[in-house]
Design a protein around this motif. Sequence first.
Motif, PDB file in Angstrom:
ATOM      1  N   GLU A 274       0.828  -1.196   0.000  1.00 21.86           N
ATOM      2  CA  GLU A 274       0.000   0.000   0.000  1.00 21.86           C
ATOM      3  C   GLU A 274       0.867   1.253   0.000  1.00 21.86           C
ATOM      4  N   GLU A 275       1.879   1.290   0.858  1.00 22.32           N
ATOM      5  CA  GLU A 275       2.764   2.455   0.935  1.00 22.32           C
ATOM      6  C   GLU A 275       3.506   2.671  -0.379  1.00 22.32           C
ATOM      7  N   ALA A 276       3.965   1.594  -1.002  1.00 29.10           N
ATOM      8  CA  ALA A 276       4.655   1.710  -2.288  1.00 29.10           C
ATOM      9  C   ALA A 276       3.707   2.241  -3.366  1.00 29.10           C
ATOM     10  N   ALA A 277       2.469   1.773  -3.360  1.00 30.61           N
ATOM     11  CA  ALA A 277       1.485   2.252  -4.341  1.00 30.61           C
ATOM     12  C   ALA A 277       1.161   3.725  -4.114  1.00 30.61           C
ATOM     13  N   ILE A 278       1.076   4.138  -2.868  1.00 28.68           N
ATOM     14  CA  ILE A 278       0.798   5.542  -2.558  1.00 28.68           C
ATOM     15  C   ILE A 278       1.976   6.410  -2.997  1.00 28.68           C
ATOM     16  N   ARG A 279       3.205   5.974  -2.701  1.00 26.53           N
ATOM     17  CA  ARG A 279       4.396   6.735  -3.126  1.00 26.53           C
ATOM     18  C   ARG A 279       4.431   6.868  -4.639  1.00 26.53           C
ATOM     19  N   GLN A 280       4.129   5.775  -5.345  1.00 30.78           N
ATOM     20  CA  GLN A 280       4.139   5.803  -6.802  1.00 30.78           C
ATOM     21  C   GLN A 280       3.075   6.773  -7.331  1.00 30.78           C
ATOM     22  N   ALA A 281       1.889   6.738  -6.751  1.00 29.40           N
ATOM     23  CA  ALA A 281       0.815   7.643  -7.180  1.00 29.40           C
ATOM     24  C   ALA A 281       1.192   9.099  -6.902  1.00 29.40           C
ATOM     25  N   GLU A 282       1.828   9.353  -5.766  1.00 22.49           N
ATOM     26  CA  GLU A 282       2.254  10.721  -5.442  1.00 22.49           C
ATOM     27  C   GLU A 282       3.319  11.201  -6.426  1.00 22.49           C
ATOM     28  N   MET A 283       4.263  10.322  -6.781  1.00 21.26           N
ATOM     29  CA  MET A 283       5.302  10.700  -7.740  1.00 21.26           C
ATOM     30  C   MET A 283       4.688  11.002  -9.104  1.00 21.26           C
ATOM     31  N   GLU A 284       3.722  10.194  -9.509  1.00 20.89           N
ATOM     32  CA  GLU A 284       3.064  10.437 -10.799  1.00 20.89           C
ATOM     33  C   GLU A 284       2.256  11.731 -10.764  1.00 20.89           C
ATOM     34  N   ALA A 285       1.616  12.023  -9.638  1.00 18.47           N
ATOM     35  CA  ALA A 285       0.820  13.246  -9.523  1.00 18.47           C
ATOM     36  C   ALA A 285       1.706  14.485  -9.564  1.00 18.47           C
ATOM     37  N   GLU A 286       2.908  14.395  -9.000  1.00 16.96           N
ATOM     38  CA  GLU A 286       3.830  15.538  -9.013  1.00 16.96           C
ATOM     39  C   GLU A 286       4.302  15.872 -10.419  1.00 16.96           C
ATOM     40  N   ARG A 287       4.215  14.941 -11.327  1.00 17.79           N
ATOM     41  CA  ARG A 287       4.652  15.162 -12.704  1.00 17.79           C
ATOM     42  C   ARG A 287       3.592  15.868 -13.552  1.00 17.79           C
ATOM     43  N   ILE A 288       2.415  16.052 -12.990  1.00 20.33           N
ATOM     44  CA  ILE A 288       1.333  16.692 -13.739  1.00 20.33           C
ATOM     45  C   ILE A 288       1.245  18.156 -13.308  1.00 20.33           C
ATOM     46  N   GLY A 289       1.422  19.049 -14.278  1.00 26.10           N
ATOM     47  CA  GLY A 289       1.362  20.483 -13.986  1.00 26.10           C
ATOM     48  C   GLY A 289      -0.064  20.930 -13.724  1.00 26.10           C
ATOM     49  N   VAL A 290      -0.218  21.803 -12.744  1.00 27.55           N
ATOM     50  CA  VAL A 290      -1.535  22.345 -12.403  1.00 27.55           C
ATOM     51  C   VAL A 290      -1.627  23.754 -12.969  1.00 27.55           C
ATOM     52  N   GLY A 291      -2.663  24.010 -13.751  1.00 29.11           N
ATOM     53  CA  GLY A 291      -2.862  25.334 -14.331  1.00 29.11           C
ATOM     54  C   GLY A 291      -1.954  25.612 -15.511  1.00 29.11           C
ATOM     55  N   VAL A 292      -1.479  24.552 -16.182  1.00 28.00           N
ATOM     56  CA  VAL A 292      -0.615  24.722 -17.349  1.00 28.00           C
ATOM     57  C   VAL A 292      -1.312  24.147 -18.578  1.00 28.00           C
ATOM     58  N   THR A 293      -0.842  24.574 -19.730  1.00 31.04           N
ATOM     59  CA  THR A 293      -1.434  24.094 -20.984  1.00 31.04           C
ATOM     60  C   THR A 293      -0.944  22.684 -21.298  1.00 31.04           C
ATOM     61  N   SER A 294      -1.619  22.044 -22.219  1.00 30.33           N
ATOM     62  CA  SER A 294      -1.175  20.712 -22.642  1.00 30.33           C
ATOM     63  C   SER A 294       0.178  20.800 -23.334  1.00 30.33           C
ATOM     64  N   ASP A 295       0.461  21.921 -24.011  1.00 29.83           N
ATOM     65  CA  ASP A 295       1.781  22.109 -24.623  1.00 29.83           C
ATOM     66  C   ASP A 295       2.864  22.163 -23.556  1.00 29.83           C
ATOM     67  N   ALA A 296       2.603  22.858 -22.469  1.00 33.10           N
ATOM     68  CA  ALA A 296       3.567  22.939 -21.369  1.00 33.10           C
ATOM     69  C   ALA A 296       3.808  21.543 -20.788  1.00 33.10           C
ATOM     70  N   GLN A 297       2.753  20.766 -20.640  1.00 36.09           N
ATOM     71  CA  GLN A 297       2.900  19.417 -20.100  1.00 36.09           C
ATOM     72  C   GLN A 297       3.715  18.547 -21.050  1.00 36.09           C
ATOM     73  N   ARG A 298       3.512  18.714 -22.370  1.00 30.65           N
ATOM     74  CA  ARG A 298       4.288  17.959 -23.353  1.00 30.65           C
ATOM     75  C   ARG A 298       5.776  18.297 -23.256  1.00 30.65           C
ATOM     76  N   ILE A 299       6.088  19.592 -23.085  1.00 34.37           N
ATOM     77  CA  ILE A 299       7.486  20.014 -22.944  1.00 34.37           C
ATOM     78  C   ILE A 299       8.072  19.419 -21.662  1.00 34.37           C
ATOM     79  N   PHE A 300       7.319  19.471 -20.570  1.00 36.33           N
ATOM     80  CA  PHE A 300       7.768  18.878 -19.307  1.00 36.33           C
ATOM     81  C   PHE A 300       8.060  17.393 -19.504  1.00 36.33           C
ATOM     82  N   ASP A 301       7.141  16.681 -20.138  1.00 34.96           N
ATOM     83  CA  ASP A 301       7.308  15.238 -20.352  1.00 34.96           C
ATOM     84  C   ASP A 301       8.536  14.942 -21.211  1.00 34.96           C
TER      85      ASP A 301
END
Length: 173
Positions: free
Chosen positions: A92-119
């Motif tokens: 459970e802890e590993a799954a939560i850490r993984q989900a948190e890491m994935e969530a941190e990679r998603i920009g909030v209030g940014v365009t899809s172009d900005a997210q593509r550049i980040f990725d």
Amino acid sequence: MAMDASYGDEFAVGCFISIKTALGDEFEGQIISFDRLSNMLVLQEGSKTGPRRNIRLLQANYIKEFTILGQAEDPLDLKKCYLDLASLQAREEAAIRQAEMEAERIGVGVTSDAQRIFDALSKTLPVHWDKTVIMVMSEVRVCSPYLPENVTGGTPAANDRVKKVVMHIDTRI
């Protein structure tokens, strides 16, 4: 044929069944429980006994076909059931850490172009979001509108490297 609650009589606790789902999955397991109200089937996959077991919850509506393979003893015999709570908590802890890491990679209030550049930057460089600014190697900043001229900070070599990636992505957008 999709299953509905009327087929619940077929799902007797302890039966071993082979299932093909509407999604193309095929597996065998022993029925642990069937809830008519929710039309949910609880299966212990395979015929494994012992302390570790894989449990699958399956909405009976998704069963395309099934075959009863036989009957066995009660799968819920408390003398044979064991839950490794430490292992479950670690998963459970590993799954939560993984989900948190994935969530941190998603920009909030940014365009899809900005997210593509980040990725694109994240494939080869350590990056993170600082609100709407892409931080590369914790020193180079890429600000909106995320063009090469909006890359600042860092060493000249790092800055040039980030500009090249942004320019390459910017031409594809």
